[in-house]
Scaffold this motif. Sequence first.
Motif, PDB file in Angstrom:
ATOM      1  N   PRO A   2       6.501   1.120  -2.424  1.00 55.73           N
ATOM      2  CA  PRO A   2       5.448   0.742  -2.909  1.00 55.73           C
ATOM      3  C   PRO A   2       3.968   1.364  -2.379  1.00 55.73           C
ATOM      4  O   PRO A   2       4.167   2.260  -1.960  1.00 55.73           O
ATOM      5  CB  PRO A   2       4.966  -0.524  -2.109  1.00 55.73           C
ATOM      6  CG  PRO A   2       5.190  -0.564  -0.705  1.00 55.73           C
ATOM      7  CD  PRO A   2       6.965   0.369  -1.723  1.00 55.73           C
ATOM      8  N   LYS A   3       3.075   1.043  -3.453  1.00 62.08           N
ATOM      9  CA  LYS A   3       1.940   2.110  -2.916  1.00 62.08           C
ATOM     10  C   LYS A   3       0.887   1.810  -2.203  1.00 62.08           C
ATOM     11  O   LYS A   3       1.603   1.307  -1.118  1.00 62.08           O
ATOM     12  CB  LYS A   3       0.937   1.089  -4.289  1.00 62.08           C
ATOM     13  CG  LYS A   3       1.685   2.094  -5.887  1.00 62.08           C
ATOM     14  CD  LYS A   3      -0.166   1.849  -6.181  1.00 62.08           C
ATOM     15  CE  LYS A   3       0.658   1.847  -8.200  1.00 62.08           C
ATOM     16  NZ  LYS A   3      -0.458   1.480  -9.368  1.00 62.08           N
ATOM     17  N   ILE A   4       1.256   2.401  -1.620  1.00 61.72           N
ATOM     18  CA  ILE A   4       0.262   2.714   0.061  1.00 61.72           C
ATOM     19  C   ILE A   4      -1.450   2.325  -0.284  1.00 61.72           C
ATOM     20  O   ILE A   4      -2.467   2.791  -1.595  1.00 61.72           O
ATOM     21  CB  ILE A   4      -0.267   3.970   0.705  1.00 61.72           C
ATOM     22  CG1 ILE A   4       1.223   4.650   0.728  1.00 61.72           C
ATOM     23  CG2 ILE A   4      -0.729   3.817   1.575  1.00 61.72           C
ATOM     24  CD1 ILE A   4       1.292   5.871   1.515  1.00 61.72           C
ATOM     25  N   LYS A   5      -2.470   1.238  -0.041  1.00 60.37           N
ATOM     26  CA  LYS A   5      -3.711   0.996   0.329  1.00 60.37           C
ATOM     27  C   LYS A   5      -4.711   2.231   1.041  1.00 60.37           C
ATOM     28  O   LYS A   5      -4.203   2.480   1.858  1.00 60.37           O
ATOM     29  CB  LYS A   5      -3.808  -0.592   0.720  1.00 60.37           C
ATOM     30  CG  LYS A   5      -3.518  -1.990  -0.201  1.00 60.37           C
ATOM     31  CD  LYS A   5      -3.640  -2.472   0.583  1.00 60.37           C
ATOM     32  CE  LYS A   5      -3.475  -3.583  -0.539  1.00 60.37           C
ATOM     33  NZ  LYS A   5      -4.237  -4.925  -0.327  1.00 60.37           N
ATOM     34  N   THR A   6      -5.611   2.415   0.354  1.00 63.01           N
ATOM     35  CA  THR A   6      -6.686   3.129   0.465  1.00 63.01           C
ATOM     36  C   THR A   6      -7.586   2.750   1.756  1.00 63.01           C
ATOM     37  O   THR A   6      -7.606   1.437   1.027  1.00 63.01           O
ATOM     38  CB  THR A   6      -6.992   4.016  -0.469  1.00 63.01           C
ATOM     39  OG1 THR A   6      -6.836   4.227  -1.465  1.00 63.01           O
ATOM     40  CG2 THR A   6      -8.561   4.917   0.457  1.00 63.01           C
ATOM     41  N   ASN A   7      -7.255   3.231   2.459  1.00 62.84           N
ATOM     42  CA  ASN A   7      -8.778   3.014   4.185  1.00 62.84           C
ATOM     43  C   ASN A   7     -10.363   2.450   3.191  1.00 62.84           C
ATOM     44  O   ASN A   7     -10.487   3.399   3.024  1.00 62.84           O
ATOM     45  CB  ASN A   7      -8.531   3.176   5.133  1.00 62.84           C
ATOM     46  CG  ASN A   7      -9.424   2.810   5.891  1.00 62.84           C
ATOM     47  OD1 ASN A   7     -10.527   2.422   5.622  1.00 62.84           O
ATOM     48  ND2 ASN A   7      -9.173   1.968   7.274  1.00 62.84           N
TER      49      ASN A   7
END
Length: 65
Positions: A2-7
């Motif tokens: 899955p894609k990583i969420k940007t903080n």
Amino acid sequence: MPKIKTNRGAAKRFRKTGTGRIRRNKAFTSHILTKKTSKRKRDLRHATLVAKVDEKNISRLIPYI
């Protein structure tokens, strides 16, 4: 994978340089400026690089920037 969420908080505070290092703005620039010298305030205007030890953690927070 899955894609990583940007903080989003980190995305607003940091940006990458052309060579891949991470730039940040300096703290202590928003208020109580009367007691700070002109030289100190002038120096605080310029961005600087994040320390080497922190780069890995911050780059995880902003994977696509």
